[in-house]
Design an enzyme around this catalytic site. Structure first.
Site: not given
Ligand code: GLN
Length: 550
Positions: A514, A13-14, A191-192, A361, A516, A388, A469
């Protein structure tokens, strides 16, 4: 024209299958074809939404709110076709659909089996991409995993059947393998050969081989591979290690005529190749001067893939702003320690970071470290970009340090706080399932005039994707604005806050969405571009007062 290209991988993989498949997509688009990309993932999760970023890397979100594998992010960066739920097929979804049909009695009493029922479901999902999109010319289907894995067998069998049913000029197999170098001696093709044999055992004869190798394969090696793997010598390509950027790979393949060979195999008449965008992107790459250091303060720092789209978007912004972006990955957990000196941690290796980005996060760990980083950036007038969770951190930091509410928090982290500056919407309060229940996907945002967000997008109406959320709590709008925090974009109608900006600060901005996910090497996301421009200008002002680039 409905053509299918199945991209599989062998040996290990990778090897960069996703990038190879995406680069192939970019090349065919350069030839004027309408390309769609599909990822088949052999795992049993219905989607990637509930998978840990540590195990699986980032969750890529599509416009229609599907939480997909990060390979779709590669597709979005290299190709322009629409991506939705339909472009991501997992074993979990396939079994889920088949078992539902079985419970509804739709198999009319027959025994339901992997072949043909699972394979038919896979084929239907691949065919659906073209059915729903008649303009489409070619579907590139990337099959996750490595040939020989038990899990990928149904996908390879579905590919075999489609190649058989569509005919060899309408469906072809591209196989990616590894040519290792043994102890500094020669390159090994065995391997190939074994990997191609494994494909043949599945009933698939690869048409094209892309060999991952330390350097361009020599003619003699290509001929040897061709002979033992039963492919044309002109159909053996090298994906060699490149020192520049993965975005050069479309050009690397183009120089080897990969697109010409594929068009010929699929019986498509040759057409003019337009790779202007990729060539000018590489010119920008070589023209970058100097570097800026961006501290990414988050908690999934060990695995690069966990913030993949964010890192890529920073790179795209650097291309557009003419500077290299050095990523300084800072784990926010050690910063949480009351005694930890933010200035020291953020100024690792004797040189402070030039800008701070707090990405998305979930969960409590590391939050106070992020708040500390935000406070450091605000106080020291260092550009800050919150995405976010990173925006929610700005709001918490403002509550704690400007409004002096020590316990200001999000109810995600502290349910009992007296100052829940970030909280759940009522409709989210009773949700019990984790999968697919957040505010997900594409939606509109309206920017206020004379704001940094408006300056970045150049227009009021913004469309970006969400995955969260919790929300800025409307109960605190008044106190937040009266104390100086700028609320600069809202959902249409104004119900929810989408962007906050720091006053009297070179560039401190957080968005609930987001950006990105929509950034491309050939077109950086506006907010990333302006963030890096602010960082660059502040950096060159510091080292060369009065001479900041325009
Ligand atoms: N944990 C936060 C929420 O649920 C931010 C989510 C995120 O950064 N994607 O609102």
């Amino acid at each position: 024209m409905n053509k299918y290209i199945f991209v599989s991988g062998g040996v290990c993989s990778s090897l960069g299958k996703g990038v190879a498949a995406s680069s192939l997509g970019a090349l065919l688009e350069g030839r004027g074809l309408n390309v769609r990309m599909v990822k088949c993932d052999p795992y049993l999760n219905v989607d990637a939404g509930t998978m840990s970023p540590y195990q699986h890397g980032e969750v890529y979100v599509t416009d229609d709110g599907a939480e997909t594998d990060l390979d779709l992010g590669n597709y979005a960066r290299f190709t322009t076709g629409p991506l939705s739920r339909a472009n991501s097929v997992t074993t979990g979804q396939v079994y889920d659909a088949v078992i539902r049909k079985e419970r509804e009695g739709r198999y009319l009493g027959r025994t339901v089996q992997v072949i043909p029922h699972i394979t038919d479901e896979i084929k239907n999902r691949i065919l659906a991409v073209t059915r729903e999109d008649p303009d489409n010319d070619v579907v590139i289907v990337e099959i996750g995993g490595t040939v020989g894995d038990i899990e990928s067998i149904p996908f390879l069998e579905a590919a075999r059947q489609m190649i058989h049913e569509c005919g060899r000029s309408n469906a072809i197999s591209v196989h990616l393998t590894l040519i290792p170098e043994v102890a500094g001696s020669e390159l090994k093709t065995k391997p190939t050969q074994h990997s191609v044999k494994a494909m043949q055992e599945m009933g698939i004869q690869p048409d094209i081989l892309i060999c991952r190798a330390p350097a361009m394969l020599e003619e003699a090696t290509r001929k040897k591979i061709a002979l033992f793997c039963n492919v044309d010598p002109e159909a053996v390509f090298t994906s060699y290690n490149i020192a520049t950027t993965i975005y050069e790979i479309p050009l690397v393949f183009f120089n080897q005529k990969l697109d010409q060979v594929i068009l010929k195999k699929m019986g498509v008449e040759s057409r003019h190749a337009n790779l202007k965008a990729w060539k000018s992107m590489m010119e920008k790459f070589h023209a970058m001067e100097g570097s800026v250091r961006i501290g990414i303060v988050g908690k999934y720092m060990e695995l690069h893939d966990a913030y993949k789209s964010v890192y890529e978007a920073l790179f795209h912004a650097g291309l557009e702003c003419g500077v290299k972006v050095e990523l300084v990955k800072i784990d926010s957990t050690p910063l949480e320690d009351g005694a930890a000196d933010a200035g020291k941690i953020l100024g690792k290796e004797g040189r402070a970071v030039d800008g701070i980005l707090v990405p998305g996060g979930f969960g409590q760990r590391g939050i106070n470290g992020m708040v500390k980083a935000a406070s450091w950036a605000r106080g020291n007038k260092v550009p800050y970009f919150g995405i976010c969770l990173g925006m929610q951190i700005m709001v918490i930091e403002w509550g704690r340090n400007v409004l002096r509410w020590e316990d200001a928090d999000s109810t995600e982290f502290n349910q009992d706080t007296k100052h829940p500056v970030v909280s759940l919407l009522e409709e989210q309060e009773n949700v019990v399932n984790y999968g697919g229940t957040m505010r997900l996907g594409h939606s509109g945002t309206t920017a206020e005039p004379n704001t940094k967000i408006m300056a970045a997008y150049g227009e009021k109406q913004i469309f970006e994707r969400h995955r969260h959320r919790y929300e800025f709590s409307n109960n605190y709008r008044k106190e937040m604005t009266e104390s100086g925090l700028k609320l600069t974009a809202f959902t249409p109608g104004g119900a929810l806050v989408e962007c906050v900006e720091w006053p009297d600060h070179p560039w401190g901005l957080g968005v609930q969405f987001h950006p990105e996910f929509k950034s491309k090497p050939t077109a950086a996301a506006p907010l990333f571009r302006d963030f890096i421009a602010a960082v660059r200008d502040r950096h060159s002002e510091a080292s060369n007062p009065g001479k900041a680039k325009k």
